[in-house]
Design an enzyme around this catalytic site. Sequence first.
Site, PDB file in Angstrom:
ATOM      1  N   CYS A 194       0.832  -1.204   0.000  1.00 49.71           N
ATOM      2  CA  CYS A 194       0.000   0.000   0.000  1.00 49.71           C
ATOM      3  C   CYS A 194       0.862   1.247   0.000  1.00 49.71           C
ATOM      4  CB  CYS A 194      -0.871   0.015   1.248  1.00 49.71           C
ATOM      5  SG  CYS A 194      -1.932  -1.418   1.395  1.00 49.71           S
ATOM      6  N   GLY A 225      -0.927   0.880  -4.954  1.00 56.23           N
ATOM      7  CA  GLY A 225      -2.214   0.258  -4.670  1.00 56.23           C
ATOM      8  C   GLY A 225      -3.314   0.900  -5.481  1.00 56.23           C
ATOM      9  N   ASN A 279       0.950   0.569   5.885  1.00 61.25           N
ATOM     10  CA  ASN A 279       1.580  -0.194   4.807  1.00 61.25           C
ATOM     11  C   ASN A 279       2.401  -1.300   5.454  1.00 61.25           C
ATOM     12  OD1 ASN A 279       4.293   0.499   2.461  1.00 61.25           O
ATOM     13  ND2 ASN A 279       2.792  -1.138   2.474  1.00 61.25           N
ATOM     14  N   GLY A 280       2.125  -2.537   5.077  1.00 63.66           N
ATOM     15  CA  GLY A 280       2.857  -3.669   5.647  1.00 63.66           C
ATOM     16  C   GLY A 280       1.896  -4.737   6.108  1.00 63.66           C
ATOM     17  N   TYR A 309      11.451  -3.776  -7.638  1.00 65.37           N
ATOM     18  CA  TYR A 309      10.221  -3.710  -8.429  1.00 65.37           C
ATOM     19  C   TYR A 309       9.188  -2.693  -7.953  1.00 65.37           C
ATOM     20  CZ  TYR A 309       5.531  -4.973  -9.900  1.00 65.37           C
ATOM     21  OH  TYR A 309       4.251  -4.907 -10.345  1.00 65.37           O
TER      22      TYR A 309
END
Length: 492
Positions: A27, A54, A128-129, A273
């Site tokens: 995210c 996201g 995020n995570g 990436y």
Amino acid sequence: MIPKHSPYGEGSDPNYTSNKDKQQEACGVFGIYAPEEDVAKLTYFGLYALQHRGQESAGIATFSGETVHLHKHMGLVPQVFNETILSQLTGSIAVGHVRYSTTGSSHLVNAQPVVVETRLGSLALAHNGNIVNTLELRQKLEQRNCNLLATTDSEMIAHAIASEVNSGKEWLEGAISAFSSCQGAFSLVIGTPTGLMGVRDPNGIRPLVIGILKNHPQRYVLASETCGLEIIGAEYLRDVEPGELVWITEAGLASFHWTPKPNRKLCIFEMIYFGRPDSVMEGESLYSYRMRLGRYLAQEAPADVDIVIGVPDSGIPAAIGFSQESGITYAEGLIKNRYVGRTFIQPTQKMRETGIRMKLNPLKDVLAGKRIAIVDDSIVRGNTSRLLVKALREAGAKEIHMRVSSPPVTHPCFYGIDTDSQDQLIAATKSTEEIEKHVGVDSLAYLSWKGMLQATGEDPNSFCSACFTGDYPIPVPEPLKRSKLMLEKLAI
Ligand code: AMP
């Protein structure tokens, strides 16, 4: 959004099975403290720049004193917000989120920011995570009679903070005790009526940076990546450190090291990436790092070919690096339709049969009769490469040599990049020779694990590379592990 995996578009190829709900992205989070600015609009643009992190839902919460305004919905940032909605999100503090679910299913109820009421007013949390001890945390919260609406770990963190605050603690004290009961990856931006918090877990697995608004020395911005700062003209100040909490109020920025043993383990896949190529991590743009991966790859696995091409967009910097190092001409061999979005209209049967490519189309003039090296950043399930190679052959390529600028992905991620369960990862079950056959190339070679880490120019121990090694820096509880690992096969 058509998954990046399918060069044909979701559902458009009979051999392609959608990766939705299996392989998903991290995210993006954003936060700002700036009473004299239009914080909602700045957050909108910050999220716009973080959209690659996201595409499932987007949300913004603003604080105007004690009052919290929230808007969140499924869809891309420009689909979720317009001028009217943004003008209603007034205040001096804002928190924003773009989500591609890593835990919890794809529903509005799981969209963020999560807003929870407490004794001290509302808190709005963007995460995020992935937390790995969710079962334990859920039990603890249920014992305290917390009413969990959603299915996400992020909601649990918000409730854990609220529960500590409601037991009498102040914001910082409450937040720190809540974080101490969380294990896993969490980069958080949390808004409260009095201040904005930015937090990273003790390993700093997911990124989080601090920026400062130009001409406003006391006005701070938090974002998953530096591209989220640049779009609003904020200057990069520094990273939030692993195990650090920053508390931004009218008085400025205060820093707290909330955990005794921070041990940096930045996710290497962010660098390979996920991150946008213009984002800066470890002191340089990811574009430069990825070009260096391509250079190392050319040294480790040279190819006797006429041209080098990259898989747009993420394979391009490494392909350019490969070309520069080898002296072999770089060319564009695949053209991407940049306007392909989520479509619910299935291609016709005839389109499927003739292999019409909705997202990437090969350039016959460039490819016909040539020996080609095709460079991509990773092979995960092997579907993308197989379909691309077929398309390149149809366009007349004489030989195809695939070069990958990261090692084989053999293990699932439990920390927020929800890679497939292990049986979906082609390199977990097949050797490089077998993958070479499956993908249909004349040769296949990966960058070594050592090369990937050496190219960072940093201490190799300061990265999490568990998806390439299975060496998980944060212990993963058995039930969670079992859900994704082929335990019997590996005889663990
Ligand atoms: P595949 O081997 O078919 O799974 O696809 C690999 C391609 O997907 C590469 O071009 C990568 O750039 C991209 N990719 C790698 N990891 C992910 C991920 N977690 N989600 C979506 N795409 C990814």
